[in-house]
Motif scaffolding. Sequence first.
Motif, PDB file in Angstrom:
ATOM      1  N   GLU A   1       6.276  12.803  -3.865  1.00 46.52           N
ATOM      2  CA  GLU A   1       5.548  13.598  -4.865  1.00 46.52           C
ATOM      3  C   GLU A   1       5.239  12.759  -6.101  1.00 46.52           C
ATOM      4  O   GLU A   1       4.123  12.776  -6.624  1.00 46.52           O
ATOM      5  CB  GLU A   1       6.376  14.822  -5.254  1.00 46.52           C
ATOM      6  N   TYR A   2       6.217  11.999  -6.565  1.00 45.89           N
ATOM      7  CA  TYR A   2       6.031  11.165  -7.752  1.00 45.89           C
ATOM      8  C   TYR A   2       4.975  10.087  -7.511  1.00 45.89           C
ATOM      9  O   TYR A   2       4.094   9.864  -8.343  1.00 45.89           O
ATOM     10  CB  TYR A   2       7.369  10.529  -8.146  1.00 45.89           C
ATOM     11  N   VAL A   3       5.080   9.427  -6.374  1.00 51.21           N
ATOM     12  CA  VAL A   3       4.136   8.349  -6.036  1.00 51.21           C
ATOM     13  C   VAL A   3       2.713   8.890  -5.949  1.00 51.21           C
ATOM     14  O   VAL A   3       1.759   8.254  -6.423  1.00 51.21           O
ATOM     15  CB  VAL A   3       4.574   7.676  -4.714  1.00 51.21           C
ATOM     16  N   GLU A   4       2.556  10.070  -5.379  1.00 51.71           N
ATOM     17  CA  GLU A   4       1.219  10.657  -5.262  1.00 51.71           C
ATOM     18  C   GLU A   4       0.711  11.162  -6.611  1.00 51.71           C
ATOM     19  O   GLU A   4      -0.480  11.042  -6.904  1.00 51.71           O
ATOM     20  CB  GLU A   4       1.226  11.771  -4.225  1.00 51.71           C
ATOM     21  N   THR A   5       1.592  11.703  -7.435  1.00 52.99           N
ATOM     22  CA  THR A   5       1.181  12.195  -8.750  1.00 52.99           C
ATOM     23  C   THR A   5       0.617  11.061  -9.596  1.00 52.99           C
ATOM     24  O   THR A   5      -0.418  11.221 -10.248  1.00 52.99           O
ATOM     25  CB  THR A   5       2.383  12.842  -9.495  1.00 52.99           C
ATOM     26  N   TRP A   6       1.280   9.895  -9.572  1.00 51.66           N
ATOM     27  CA  TRP A   6       0.873   8.774 -10.407  1.00 51.66           C
ATOM     28  C   TRP A   6       0.076   7.715  -9.654  1.00 51.66           C
ATOM     29  O   TRP A   6      -0.216   6.654 -10.210  1.00 51.66           O
ATOM     30  CB  TRP A   6       2.106   8.166 -11.077  1.00 51.66           C
ATOM     31  N   HIS A   7      -0.300   7.996  -8.402  1.00 56.19           N
ATOM     32  CA  HIS A   7      -1.122   7.073  -7.595  1.00 56.19           C
ATOM     33  C   HIS A   7      -0.538   5.657  -7.619  1.00 56.19           C
ATOM     34  O   HIS A   7      -1.243   4.682  -7.869  1.00 56.19           O
ATOM     35  CB  HIS A   7      -2.571   7.062  -8.069  1.00 56.19           C
ATOM     36  N   ILE A   8       0.738   5.579  -7.352  1.00 56.01           N
ATOM     37  CA  ILE A   8       1.423   4.287  -7.394  1.00 56.01           C
ATOM     38  C   ILE A   8       1.115   3.501  -6.125  1.00 56.01           C
ATOM     39  O   ILE A   8       1.147   4.040  -5.019  1.00 56.01           O
ATOM     40  CB  ILE A   8       2.944   4.487  -7.561  1.00 56.01           C
TER      41      ILE A   8
ATOM     42  N   HIS B   1       0.855  -1.197   0.000  1.00 58.99           N
ATOM     43  CA  HIS B   1       0.000   0.000   0.000  1.00 58.99           C
ATOM     44  C   HIS B   1       0.886   1.240   0.000  1.00 58.99           C
ATOM     45  O   HIS B   1       1.921   1.276   0.671  1.00 58.99           O
ATOM     46  CB  HIS B   1      -0.880   0.039   1.245  1.00 58.99           C
ATOM     47  N   GLN B   2       0.454   2.229  -0.712  1.00 58.19           N
ATOM     48  CA  GLN B   2       1.213   3.474  -0.801  1.00 58.19           C
ATOM     49  C   GLN B   2       1.484   4.060   0.577  1.00 58.19           C
ATOM     50  O   GLN B   2       2.596   4.486   0.876  1.00 58.19           O
ATOM     51  CB  GLN B   2       0.450   4.487  -1.662  1.00 58.19           C
ATOM     52  N   SER B   3       0.473   4.062   1.447  1.00 58.32           N
ATOM     53  CA  SER B   3       0.640   4.663   2.779  1.00 58.32           C
ATOM     54  C   SER B   3       1.696   3.925   3.604  1.00 58.32           C
ATOM     55  O   SER B   3       2.451   4.548   4.354  1.00 58.32           O
ATOM     56  CB  SER B   3      -0.692   4.687   3.524  1.00 58.32           C
ATOM     57  N   ASP B   4       1.786   2.613   3.459  1.00 56.36           N
ATOM     58  CA  ASP B   4       2.794   1.841   4.196  1.00 56.36           C
ATOM     59  C   ASP B   4       4.202   2.175   3.706  1.00 56.36           C
ATOM     60  O   ASP B   4       5.126   2.317   4.508  1.00 56.36           O
ATOM     61  CB  ASP B   4       2.542   0.338   4.057  1.00 56.36           C
ATOM     62  N   ILE B   5       4.351   2.318   2.405  1.00 46.14           N
ATOM     63  CA  ILE B   5       5.666   2.633   1.835  1.00 46.14           C
ATOM     64  C   ILE B   5       6.095   4.035   2.252  1.00 46.14           C
ATOM     65  O   ILE B   5       7.250   4.262   2.644  1.00 46.14           O
ATOM     66  CB  ILE B   5       5.645   2.500   0.295  1.00 46.14           C
ATOM     67  N   ILE B   6       5.175   4.991   2.208  1.00 44.58           N
ATOM     68  CA  ILE B   6       5.505   6.371   2.594  1.00 44.58           C
ATOM     69  C   ILE B   6       5.831   6.435   4.085  1.00 44.58           C
ATOM     70  O   ILE B   6       6.773   7.112   4.495  1.00 44.58           O
ATOM     71  CB  ILE B   6       4.368   7.340   2.218  1.00 44.58           C
TER      72      ILE B   6
END
Length: 174
Positions: free
Chosen positions: A84-91, A59-64
């Motif tokens: 910023e990149y991860v949030e821009t592209w919803h990775i 999950h994105q939140s876990d990685i961040i």
Amino acid sequence: RYKDVAVVVRELDAYRGILDAALERHHIPYFFSERTDLASKPIFRLIISALRAVSRNYHQSDIITLLKTGLCGTELRDAAMFEEYVETWHIGGHRFLDDVWSMNPDGLTTERSPRAEEILDAANRVRRQLMTPLSRLSASLRASRRLEDRCRALYDYLCAMELPAMLSARAKEE
């Protein structure tokens, strides 16, 4: 004797500033012992985030959260560009395991600015730095059958993140 005295209060914050001032005024040595939530400590946040990331399909939140512990060896600027990149592209999910990210950080445009190239380089650098040890941890945990094997997998992950050396350096700084 002072060492035989203990003061127990329910809400320490209500007495802080009053109790310590009174004790200091009378030259009475004191120590405040408080409960601390282990999950608020960076090392435990790192472990919890890593285990959550591999068990919940990255999950994105876990990685961040993992990145924001400050224990991943990532420069602050690179971490900010990665986020910023991860949030821009919803990775999220297995897209974190891609070999190379190449989507334009500026969004849906064909040309990349120098700033976009810098963000893309930082994002890929941080992704490799985080995901290589995490993917090894995931594989080790999937292959493990015993608790001992799972503990070894977590220990190997922490060593791959160079945590012992990093914590030793921080202790020397303190």
